[in-house]
Design a protein around this motif. Sequence first.
Motif, mmCIF file in Angstrom:
data_model
loop_
_atom_site.group_PDB
_atom_site.id
_atom_site.type_symbol
_atom_site.label_atom_id
_atom_site.label_comp_id
_atom_site.label_asym_id
_atom_site.label_seq_id
_atom_site.Cartn_x
_atom_site.Cartn_y
_atom_site.Cartn_z
ATOM 1 N N UNK A 93 2.523 -7.430 1.165
ATOM 2 C CA UNK A 93 2.073 -6.069 1.893
ATOM 3 C C UNK A 93 2.760 -4.763 1.238
ATOM 4 N N UNK A 94 4.054 -5.200 0.567
ATOM 5 C CA UNK A 94 4.706 -4.170 0.051
ATOM 6 C C UNK A 94 5.034 -4.194 -1.448
ATOM 7 N N UNK A 95 5.234 -3.370 -2.202
ATOM 8 C CA UNK A 95 5.429 -3.675 -3.460
ATOM 9 C C UNK A 95 6.278 -1.986 -3.949
ATOM 10 N N UNK A 96 7.376 -2.333 -4.480
ATOM 11 C CA UNK A 96 8.201 -1.056 -4.551
ATOM 12 C C UNK A 96 8.385 -0.279 -3.626
ATOM 13 N N UNK A 97 8.397 -1.063 -2.452
ATOM 14 C CA UNK A 97 8.681 -0.001 -1.004
ATOM 15 C C UNK A 97 7.262 0.456 -0.530
ATOM 16 N N UNK A 98 6.206 0.345 -1.358
ATOM 17 C CA UNK A 98 5.027 1.013 -0.798
ATOM 18 C C UNK A 98 3.973 0.162 -0.389
ATOM 19 N N UNK A 99 3.055 0.549 0.192
ATOM 20 C CA UNK A 99 1.958 -0.485 0.676
ATOM 21 C C UNK A 99 1.403 -0.966 -0.585
ATOM 22 N N UNK A 100 0.934 -2.316 -0.776
ATOM 23 C CA UNK A 100 0.373 -2.771 -1.957
ATOM 24 C C UNK A 100 -1.000 -2.313 -2.201
ATOM 25 N N UNK A 101 -1.777 -2.457 -3.466
ATOM 26 C CA UNK A 101 -3.103 -1.805 -3.606
ATOM 27 C C UNK A 101 -4.034 -2.177 -2.628
ATOM 28 N N UNK A 102 -4.313 -3.384 -2.397
ATOM 29 C CA UNK A 102 -5.348 -3.851 -1.481
ATOM 30 C C UNK A 102 -5.017 -3.505 0.091
ATOM 31 N N UNK A 103 -3.854 -3.234 0.416
ATOM 32 C CA UNK A 103 -3.514 -2.549 1.829
ATOM 33 C C UNK A 103 -4.225 -1.264 1.720
ATOM 34 N N UNK A 104 -4.300 -0.475 0.788
ATOM 35 C CA UNK A 104 -4.710 0.982 0.843
ATOM 36 C C UNK A 104 -6.103 1.235 0.462
ATOM 37 N N UNK A 224 16.944 -12.281 -5.776
ATOM 38 C CA UNK A 224 16.162 -12.775 -4.391
ATOM 39 C C UNK A 224 17.243 -13.296 -3.477
ATOM 40 N N UNK A 225 18.366 -13.751 -3.951
ATOM 41 C CA UNK A 225 19.297 -14.275 -3.030
ATOM 42 C C UNK A 225 20.518 -13.393 -2.759
ATOM 43 N N UNK A 226 20.944 -12.572 -3.681
ATOM 44 C CA UNK A 226 22.001 -11.738 -3.703
ATOM 45 C C UNK A 226 21.687 -10.441 -3.193
ATOM 46 N N UNK A 227 20.250 -10.050 -3.318
ATOM 47 C CA UNK A 227 19.877 -8.638 -3.248
ATOM 48 C C UNK A 227 19.533 -8.386 -1.772
ATOM 49 N N UNK A 228 19.232 -7.042 -1.274
ATOM 50 C CA UNK A 228 18.825 -6.682 0.113
ATOM 51 C C UNK A 228 17.282 -6.183 -0.360
ATOM 52 N N UNK A 229 16.411 -6.402 0.692
ATOM 53 C CA UNK A 229 15.249 -5.847 0.661
ATOM 54 C C UNK A 229 15.253 -4.412 0.322
ATOM 55 N N UNK A 230 16.268 -3.868 0.812
ATOM 56 C CA UNK A 230 16.202 -2.393 0.758
ATOM 57 C C UNK A 230 16.387 -2.220 -0.893
ATOM 58 N N UNK A 231 17.375 -2.791 -1.604
ATOM 59 C CA UNK A 231 17.408 -2.643 -2.799
ATOM 60 C C UNK A 231 16.338 -2.988 -3.645
ATOM 61 N N UNK A 232 15.584 -4.082 -3.500
ATOM 62 C CA UNK A 232 14.707 -4.648 -4.204
ATOM 63 C C UNK A 232 13.445 -3.983 -4.015
ATOM 64 N N UNK A 233 12.924 -3.348 -2.907
ATOM 65 C CA UNK A 233 11.773 -2.674 -2.482
ATOM 66 C C UNK A 233 10.639 -3.714 -2.133
ATOM 67 N N UNK A 234 10.976 -4.992 -1.953
ATOM 68 C CA UNK A 234 10.303 -6.060 -1.791
ATOM 69 C C UNK A 234 11.175 -7.164 -0.967
ATOM 70 N N UNK A 235 10.417 -7.804 -0.210
ATOM 71 C CA UNK A 235 11.274 -8.673 0.859
ATOM 72 C C UNK A 235 12.194 -9.539 -0.121
#
Lengths: 293, 293
Positions: A93-104, A224-235
């Motif tokens: 649903x999220x990519x780079x912290x924004x809704x993914x293309x198909x969500x919009x 994916x293990x050491x980062x946070x969702x906020x840093x990564x802009x994805x889960x």
Amino acid sequence: MNLIKFRTYYEPLIQQEMAQLILSLSIPDSLKESMHYSLQAGGKRIRPILLLAVLHELSDKEHPEALKVAAAIEMIHTYSLIHDDLPSMDDDDLRRGMPTNHKVFGEAVAILAGDALLTYSFGIVARLQEVSSDDKVRLIDLMSVSAGAEGMVGGQVLDIEGEEKQLTLEELEQVHRLKTGALLTYSILAGGILAQASDEEIIALSQFGQHLGLAFQIQDDILDITGTSEELGKTAGKDESSEKSTYPSLLTLPKAKEKLNFHAAEAVNALEKLKGEKTLLVQLTQLIVQRKS
Amino acid sequence: MNLIKFRTYYEPLIQQEMAQLILSLSIPDSLKESMHYSLQAGGKRIRPILLLAVLHELSDKEHPEALKVAAAIEMIHTYSLIHDDLPSMDDDDLRRGMPTNHKVFGEAVAILAGDALLTYSFGIVARLQEVSSDDKVRLIDLMSVSAGAEGMVGGQVLDIEGEEKQLTLEELEQVHRLKTGALLTYSILAGGILAQASDEEIIALSQFGQHLGLAFQIQDDILDITGTSEELGKTAGKDESSEKSTYPSLLTLPKAKEKLNFHAAEAVNALEKLKGEKTLLVQLTQLIVQRKS
């Protein structure tokens, strides 16, 4: 040249080039908005920057159409993200912290926007004015191999199929060589072609690309293990929760970091074979190893 | 030359060329099977036959790589069918009387097989041996425009958006010009380029293609009403039950048939401007008007 300055200078130009290329099209509004949306959704622009950095290191003058080729490659990368995010693929649903293309824009327009970006990228290269037909054909040939069944698309199929089983390290490496490595390496080779690189330089660039691509992907797995969702802009932690085969899961986290450093060192070694400055490409390698997102 | 003989001769060769092109790829089995499945699922092969027929009429010798270009165009057509059939698009379970690609291979692989076919088609043209780089660039440029946002993909977006409203005749024509006409015309122009056609011949071929494309689509709309599902290999009456704008719904069935005959006649008129035999292309126009599926 310093990488921070280089990126600060080129990132807005890449953004602008992509926007102009899309806005110049006479196409249905929804399609245009959908294509534009994902291209302007940010991202590190690593592929365009790699192309421009190779060109900068190998050639003493700017190429008037390098930004067009860089934009075309970023369009291919972006199309692959739009399709990867679809419900039947990664269902993000999220990519780079924004809704993914198909969500919009809905799934149908998202699929078609991806198709259109891919198709357009070949046309952009074919319509270059300051590149010989021979070099355009070479750029298109390699683009097709890197992005297609023998490259990125094949890697995506292997990645999906790999989710259902435990991969060996060799299988995992093959997934990444194709899924991420092929287009990253293409960006580097395209810079070389535009710079009229010699055959030896092309071989060195190809080796640089292959190691850099693996380093990039290992760092992705580590983040994916050491980062946070906020840093990564994805889960974050998605690989672990889905029990996906990754470098850390197959090797342990410390060994994955070792492997990351190995490929980063080999990438820098490959650069030794190039004449002239390599500062930007060395810094880019460090950036890929040290990035937090 | 007689069209029946021409098709009987070339159809197995087209089939074989596509099979060889796919089987030569080193790619994941599932992806290869999925690409191969839809390419071998039959169909009229109108686009490849158009290319080969134009070449036959305009050139006195066979082109050693015409089948490759014809196969590449059929791959683009096939990718568009795979994506069009997806649940989020037309949601079709049957195509040419067989289960659609996503019904057999799943949505993810179907999307990726489409992406791979599209990407490969550009590579096939780029790797031709007996065509100059200038002509390859020209073929690729036109291919990108015809298949992309300004052509087929744009037409598909307009078609989807048109389902929710009543279109004017002009709007309907624009949908079809892009969705079907652009790639049909490209097949014709590609034959002309391979035959080293003059600029005037290219213009005549382009007019031929535009009228033929409209005739093709009007007949498609008519068959949806007058044909049976068995003849069509897909659900008949689908447009009417979904209240889609079609030529018969906007014009009445007799007026739609008049328009069909008008465009068929204009297509044949455009051929007058070409030197030499035009028998095959005239017969192809008749075939498109009279076809039952």
